[in-house]
Write a protein that holds these residues in place. Structure first.
Motif, PDB file in Angstrom:
ATOM      1  N   ARG A 251      -4.351  10.667 -65.185  1.00 35.09           N
ATOM      2  CA  ARG A 251      -4.193  11.672 -64.272  1.00 35.09           C
ATOM      3  C   ARG A 251      -4.511  11.202 -62.866  1.00 35.09           C
ATOM      4  NH1 ARG A 251      -1.865  16.325 -65.567  1.00 35.09           N
ATOM      5  NH2 ARG A 251      -1.396  16.703 -67.776  1.00 35.09           N
ATOM      6  N   ALA A 252      -5.983  10.593 -62.989  1.00 33.73           N
ATOM      7  CA  ALA A 252      -6.629  10.688 -61.848  1.00 33.73           C
ATOM      8  C   ALA A 252      -5.909   9.380 -60.882  1.00 33.73           C
ATOM      9  CB  ALA A 252      -8.147  10.137 -62.206  1.00 33.73           C
ATOM     10  N   ASN A 253      -5.674   8.366 -61.702  1.00 36.67           N
ATOM     11  CA  ASN A 253      -4.876   7.439 -60.869  1.00 36.67           C
ATOM     12  C   ASN A 253      -3.466   7.853 -60.164  1.00 36.67           C
ATOM     13  OD1 ASN A 253      -5.965   4.367 -61.102  1.00 36.67           O
ATOM     14  ND2 ASN A 253      -6.545   5.587 -63.201  1.00 36.67           N
ATOM     15  N   VAL A 254      -2.844   8.462 -61.078  1.00 35.32           N
ATOM     16  CA  VAL A 254      -1.567   9.080 -60.638  1.00 35.32           C
ATOM     17  C   VAL A 254      -1.596  10.127 -59.454  1.00 35.32           C
ATOM     18  CG1 VAL A 254       0.651  10.538 -60.991  1.00 35.32           C
ATOM     19  CG2 VAL A 254      -0.340   8.760 -62.706  1.00 35.32           C
ATOM     20  N   GLN A 255      -2.599  11.120 -59.496  1.00 32.90           N
ATOM     21  CA  GLN A 255      -2.800  12.081 -58.603  1.00 32.90           C
ATOM     22  C   GLN A 255      -3.520  11.296 -57.296  1.00 32.90           C
ATOM     23  OE1 GLN A 255      -5.309  14.704 -60.641  1.00 32.90           O
ATOM     24  NE2 GLN A 255      -3.674  15.628 -61.650  1.00 32.90           N
ATOM     25  N   GLU A 256      -4.195  10.196 -57.404  1.00 30.23           N
ATOM     26  CA  GLU A 256      -4.739   9.484 -56.208  1.00 30.23           C
ATOM     27  C   GLU A 256      -3.597   8.906 -55.499  1.00 30.23           C
ATOM     28  OE1 GLU A 256      -7.773   5.897 -54.902  1.00 30.23           O
ATOM     29  OE2 GLU A 256      -7.598   6.662 -57.049  1.00 30.23           O
ATOM     30  N   PHE A 257      -2.713   8.273 -56.349  1.00 28.39           N
ATOM     31  CA  PHE A 257      -1.502   7.634 -55.726  1.00 28.39           C
ATOM     32  C   PHE A 257      -0.380   8.646 -54.942  1.00 28.39           C
ATOM     33  CE2 PHE A 257       2.964   6.687 -56.329  1.00 28.39           C
ATOM     34  CZ  PHE A 257       3.165   5.525 -55.435  1.00 28.39           C
TER      35      PHE A 257
ATOM     36  N   ALA B 113      21.385  -8.000 -62.371  1.00 28.71           N
ATOM     37  CA  ALA B 113      21.254  -6.883 -61.810  1.00 28.71           C
ATOM     38  C   ALA B 113      20.702  -5.485 -62.770  1.00 28.71           C
ATOM     39  CB  ALA B 113      22.635  -6.303 -61.331  1.00 28.71           C
ATOM     40  N   MET B 114      20.208  -4.367 -62.212  1.00 30.34           N
ATOM     41  CA  MET B 114      19.993  -3.500 -62.929  1.00 30.34           C
ATOM     42  C   MET B 114      20.894  -2.636 -63.758  1.00 30.34           C
ATOM     43  SD  MET B 114      17.433  -0.196 -61.990  1.00 30.34           S
ATOM     44  CE  MET B 114      18.602   0.175 -60.720  1.00 30.34           C
ATOM     45  N   GLU B 115      21.132  -2.867 -65.004  1.00 27.22           N
ATOM     46  CA  GLU B 115      22.192  -2.352 -65.843  1.00 27.22           C
ATOM     47  C   GLU B 115      22.157  -0.933 -65.910  1.00 27.22           C
ATOM     48  OE1 GLU B 115      21.424  -4.648 -69.581  1.00 27.22           O
ATOM     49  OE2 GLU B 115      21.948  -6.427 -68.579  1.00 27.22           O
ATOM     50  N   VAL B 116      21.183  -0.213 -66.130  1.00 28.78           N
ATOM     51  CA  VAL B 116      21.034   1.067 -66.335  1.00 28.78           C
ATOM     52  C   VAL B 116      19.991   1.833 -65.459  1.00 28.78           C
ATOM     53  CG1 VAL B 116      20.714   3.036 -68.159  1.00 28.78           C
ATOM     54  CG2 VAL B 116      21.846   0.913 -68.887  1.00 28.78           C
ATOM     55  N   VAL B 117      20.329   2.993 -64.886  1.00 28.20           N
ATOM     56  CA  VAL B 117      19.476   3.533 -63.924  1.00 28.20           C
ATOM     57  C   VAL B 117      18.445   4.286 -64.772  1.00 28.20           C
ATOM     58  CG1 VAL B 117      18.907   5.020 -62.003  1.00 28.20           C
ATOM     59  CG2 VAL B 117      21.066   3.441 -62.184  1.00 28.20           C
ATOM     60  N   PRO B 118      17.211   4.055 -64.697  1.00 30.73           N
ATOM     61  CA  PRO B 118      16.128   4.831 -65.618  1.00 30.73           C
ATOM     62  C   PRO B 118      16.203   6.242 -65.094  1.00 30.73           C
ATOM     63  CG  PRO B 118      15.069   2.809 -64.681  1.00 30.73           C
ATOM     64  CD  PRO B 118      16.290   2.849 -64.082  1.00 30.73           C
ATOM     65  N   GLN B 119      15.929   7.311 -65.981  1.00 28.15           N
ATOM     66  CA  GLN B 119      15.916   8.524 -66.018  1.00 28.15           C
ATOM     67  C   GLN B 119      14.577   8.974 -65.373  1.00 28.15           C
ATOM     68  OE1 GLN B 119      19.080  10.311 -66.302  1.00 28.15           O
ATOM     69  NE2 GLN B 119      19.765   8.230 -66.186  1.00 28.15           N
ATOM     70  N   VAL B 120      14.759  10.265 -64.677  1.00 34.38           N
ATOM     71  CA  VAL B 120      13.491  10.824 -64.400  1.00 34.38           C
ATOM     72  C   VAL B 120      13.208  11.919 -65.137  1.00 34.38           C
ATOM     73  CG1 VAL B 120      12.512  12.216 -62.461  1.00 34.38           C
ATOM     74  CG2 VAL B 120      13.932  10.555 -61.852  1.00 34.38           C
ATOM     75  N   GLY B 121      11.962  11.894 -65.600  1.00 30.47           N
ATOM     76  CA  GLY B 121      11.382  13.246 -66.115  1.00 30.47           C
ATOM     77  C   GLY B 121      11.176  12.746 -67.619  1.00 30.47           C
ATOM     78  N   SER B 122      11.713  11.298 -68.027  1.00 29.99           N
ATOM     79  CA  SER B 122      11.530  10.992 -69.410  1.00 29.99           C
ATOM     80  C   SER B 122      10.925   9.699 -69.487  1.00 29.99           C
ATOM     81  CB  SER B 122      12.693  11.141 -70.074  1.00 29.99           C
ATOM     82  OG  SER B 122      13.639  10.447 -69.488  1.00 29.99           O
TER      83      SER B 122
ATOM     84  N   PHE C 123       5.189  14.423 -63.895  1.00 33.76           N
ATOM     85  CA  PHE C 123       5.188  13.727 -62.525  1.00 33.76           C
ATOM     86  C   PHE C 123       6.370  13.231 -62.414  1.00 33.76           C
ATOM     87  CE2 PHE C 123       0.767  13.578 -64.035  1.00 33.76           C
ATOM     88  CZ  PHE C 123      -0.159  14.158 -63.139  1.00 33.76           C
ATOM     89  N   LYS C 124       7.316  13.868 -61.917  1.00 30.60           N
ATOM     90  CA  LYS C 124       8.817  13.711 -61.812  1.00 30.60           C
ATOM     91  C   LYS C 124       9.109  12.750 -60.385  1.00 30.60           C
ATOM     92  CE  LYS C 124      10.749  17.323 -64.571  1.00 30.60           C
ATOM     93  NZ  LYS C 124      11.565  18.411 -64.724  1.00 30.60           N
ATOM     94  N   ASP C 125       7.869  12.507 -59.606  1.00 35.47           N
ATOM     95  CA  ASP C 125       7.933  11.692 -58.588  1.00 35.47           C
ATOM     96  C   ASP C 125       8.026  10.293 -58.761  1.00 35.47           C
ATOM     97  OD1 ASP C 125       8.365  13.925 -56.626  1.00 35.47           O
ATOM     98  OD2 ASP C 125       6.220  13.958 -56.247  1.00 35.47           O
ATOM     99  N   ILE C 126       7.623   9.908 -60.170  1.00 35.78           N
ATOM    100  CA  ILE C 126       7.402   8.434 -60.436  1.00 35.78           C
ATOM    101  C   ILE C 126       8.014   8.424 -61.647  1.00 35.78           C
ATOM    102  CG2 ILE C 126       5.763   7.185 -61.714  1.00 35.78           C
ATOM    103  CD1 ILE C 126       3.473   8.568 -60.252  1.00 35.78           C
TER     104      ILE C 126
END
Length: 373
Positions: free
Chosen positions: A359-365, A250-259, A306-309
Motif C-alpha cells: 500500500r505504501a508503494n502504491v499510495q506514494e506512486f 500485438a496485445m491480444e486481450v486488453v487487461p481488465q480494471v478492478g481485477s 486501486f482501479k487507477d492501476i
C-alpha cells in the motif's frame, strides 16, 4: 543405500512392506468399535479370543461419525483404509493402541522407507503423544492417529525425493547443510534472515552448526520445510529457459480494471507494457510459494481498490516463456512486485507478501502522479 556423509554400515534404509522391514504388519488387532461394544455389554476391553463379534451397520456409522469434520473432508475411504494399514503395521504388540515406541517408529517412516536407526528425539515423540493422548494413558487409538495424520504429522514421499532435496541445498556435497547454504537457498524463496536462522536453530538438534540428513527429515516432518516446494524449485532452477521473446506481437486481450489479470509469458507482458498506456502492477510468484498463495486474495482486493492501476500476475514456472520473464526481471525471491507508469517505465520494485509495504508503494506512486499533473 548410503545416505549423505554416512557409511553403509552406519545408516541404511528399509523399504516398508506389509510383511517385512522395520514396520511389520501383525495380525489385525481388535478395533475401537469392539472395545466400545465390550463396554456396552459390560465386558473388559481385552476380551478373550473366543469372543466373536462383527459391528452392525449402525455401529459402523457411529465409528465413522467419531471422526472430526476436518478429517472427514481431508480423507477419502481409501485414505482411511491406508491409514488403518499403517496403524496396524505400527501396532507391533497387537493391543490395538500405539505406545510411545510404536508412535516413534510410525513418525520416523513414510509409506515406502524407514531408516535403520531412530532419528526422532523421544522428547518430540512425547510432546506429540501428549497432544493427542487426551486421557494421559501413554497411548493413542486409531481415532487419534487419524487426527494426527490430518494434522500432517506423518512423513510422506520416497527416499530419493528427500535425498534430492537435501543434496540440492547441500551445494558443497559435504553431507551437511550449514547456515550459509540454508540462507542461500531460502532467501531465493522469500524468507528473511531471522526466519532462516530460527529454522536452522530448530533443525540443528545437537548444536554443531550444521544439519545432517536426519535433522533435515525432522524439519520436513514438522512441516517447517516443504519437500515438494523444494523439489519444484530445484526443477525450475535446473531448467534453462528458452531465448527471450522480442515482444513484437500485438496485445491480444486488453487487461481488465478492478481485477487480477493472469498472463502467460514474456511476449504477452511486453505487448501489454507497450500498448496499454496506463499504470500497471506486475506480481511474479510461483504456484509452490506459500507467501504467494497467502497474498493471492489480498492482491485481488487491492486490485478492486486501486482501479487507477491495472493488476497483472504471472506464475514463473508455468512455461518456458514465463521462465524467460523471470530471467529478464532478475527475480531472486517471491512474491515480487513491479510498478510501471503509463509510459511503461519501471517506477518501483518491492518484495514480500507485506500488504502495508504494498500500500505504501502504491499510495506514494499515486500521490506523485497526482502532484505532477
Amino acid at each position: 543405500v548410503t545416505l549423505p556423509n554416512q557409511s553403509a554400515a552406519q545408516v541404511s534404509f528399509s523399504t516398508r512392506r506389509v510383511s517385512s522391514g522395520i514396520l511389520k504388519r501383525f495380525a489385525s488387532p481388535r478395533n475401537i468399535i469392539l472395545q466400545k461394544h465390550h463396554r456396552h455389554q459390560g465386558l473388559p476391553n481385552r476380551c478373550k479370543k473366543s469372543v466373536q463379534w462383527r459391528p452392525t451397520q449402525w455401529q459402523l456409522g457411529e465409528r465413522r461419525s467419531s471422526l472430526t469434520k476436518m478429517q472427514a473432508l481431508t480423507f477419502t475411504a481409501a485414505d482411511i483404509k491406508d491409514l488403518r494399514m499403517r496403524y496396524e503395521s505400527a501396532d507391533v504388540d497387537g493391543d490395538s493402541w500405539l505406545n510411545k515406541e510404536e508412535l516413534r517408529s510410525v513418525l520416523e517412516c513414510t509409506d515406502t522407507f524407514c531408516l535403520s536407526r531412530h532419528w526422532l528425539p523421544m522428547e518430540q515423540v512425547e510432546a506429540i503423544m501428549a497432544q493427542y493422548d487426551k486421557e494421559g494413558l501413554g497411548r493413542i487409538g486409531f481415532d487419534q492417529f487419524v487426527q494426527l495424520a490430518g494434522d500432517q504429522q506423518l512423513l510422506e514421499g520416497k527416499l530419493d525425493e528427500y535425498l534430492e532435496a537435501f543434496q540440492g541445498i547441500d551445494k558443497d556435497d559435504s553431507g551437511f547443510i550449514d547456515v550459509q547454504e540454508m540462507s542461500a537457498f531460502l532467501e531465493r524463496l522469500g524468507s528473511s534472515k531471522s526466519e532462516i536462522q530460527a529454522l536452522f536453530d530448530q533443525g540443528d538438534l545437537n548444536d554443531d552448526q550444521q544439519i545432517d540428513f536426519t535433522e533435515f527429515l525432522g524439519l520436513v516432518r514438522a512441516r517447517s520445510l516443504d519437500l515438494q516446494a523444494i523439489l519444484k524449485y530445484l526443477a525450475l532452477s535446473s531448467t534453462q529457459p528458452e531465448p527471450e521473446t522480442n515482444g513484437v506481437r500485438a496485445m491480444e486481450v486488453v487487461p481488465q480494471v478492478g481485477s487480477v489479470n493472469v498472463i502467460h509469458g514474456k511476449g504477452e507482458f511486453d505487448a501489454i507494457l507497450r500498448d496499454l498506456g496506463r499504470p500497471m502492477m506486475l506480481m511474479i510468484g510461483f504456484q509452490w510459494c506459500r507467501p504467494c498463495k497467502g497474498f493471492a486474495r489480498k492482491y485481488e482486493r487491492l486490485a478492486e481498490e486501486f482501479k487507477d492501476i491495472t493488476f497483472l500476475k504471472v506464475f514463473g514456472e508455468e512455461n518456458e516463456d514465463t521462465k524467460a520473464l523471470v530471467k529478464a526481471m532478475k527475480v531472486k525471491s517471491s512474491p515480487v512486485f513491479y510498478l510501471f507508469d503509463a509510459s511503461g517505465t519501471l517506477i518501483s520494485e518491492f518484495k514480500g507478501a507485506n500488504e502495508e509495504r504494498f500500500r505504501a508503494n502504491v499510495q506514494e506512486f499515486l500521490s506523485n502522479a497526482t502532484a505532477s499533473r
